[in-house]
Motif scaffolding. Sequence first.
Motif: not given
Length: 214
Positions: A167-171, A175-184
């Motif tokens: 849930g925190l990752a989704v939020v 808020r900061f779309p660029f974080l999807i790159v390092v999310a995994p």
Amino acid sequence: MSGFFDLDAPIWAWMNEVADVIILSLLWWICSCGIITIGASTTAVFYVLGKKVRKEQTYVVADFFKSFKQNFKQSIPLTIVYVVAATSCILYGILVIDGILNPEHSSMLKFVIPLAILIVFEFLNYSTYLWAVLSRFDMKTKVLCKTSFVMTHKHLLTTLLNTALYGLAVVLILRFPFLIVVAPGLIILGQSFLMQNLFSHYITSDEETPLTEA
């Protein structure tokens, strides 16, 4: 000031860890492009970050591909089921959105929303334990699936914390779309910390059936 440029300074060690997480995230995205390789990629990231959490010597790229190759064959049928389940979660999500946007369909929300929450909860957490266990232990697929299911519901606190992590990752991504790159890498790093004590318990406890470490 001279200490800042010392390669043994904490700041450089921290930056090295950040770089490793970024590298692992990029490897995950690249190696997951084939869809059915998502399982092997996720397992490989768990393998590397698990070693880091245990403070073992780690060679990020080499260890990633070592685990990827080692678990590739076993992960394929599991990933196919995973993709089907993920598709089901997406369809339920579409039903919820449709019910919200179209008042004439809103009556179905009282049935669809609880079911969708349950399915997503089970899918996210069961798959997390599945890839994490596969990265750490050598066991047959049937035993792997059973063990992951039991751990998902036996260790409910860890499971709930894992859900909160998603849930925190989704939020943060919204808020900061660029974080999807390092999310995994970031998500799996958090999960590795959460599961380390569980795995240590299963390895050392005399009351549990012995498990063989990978």
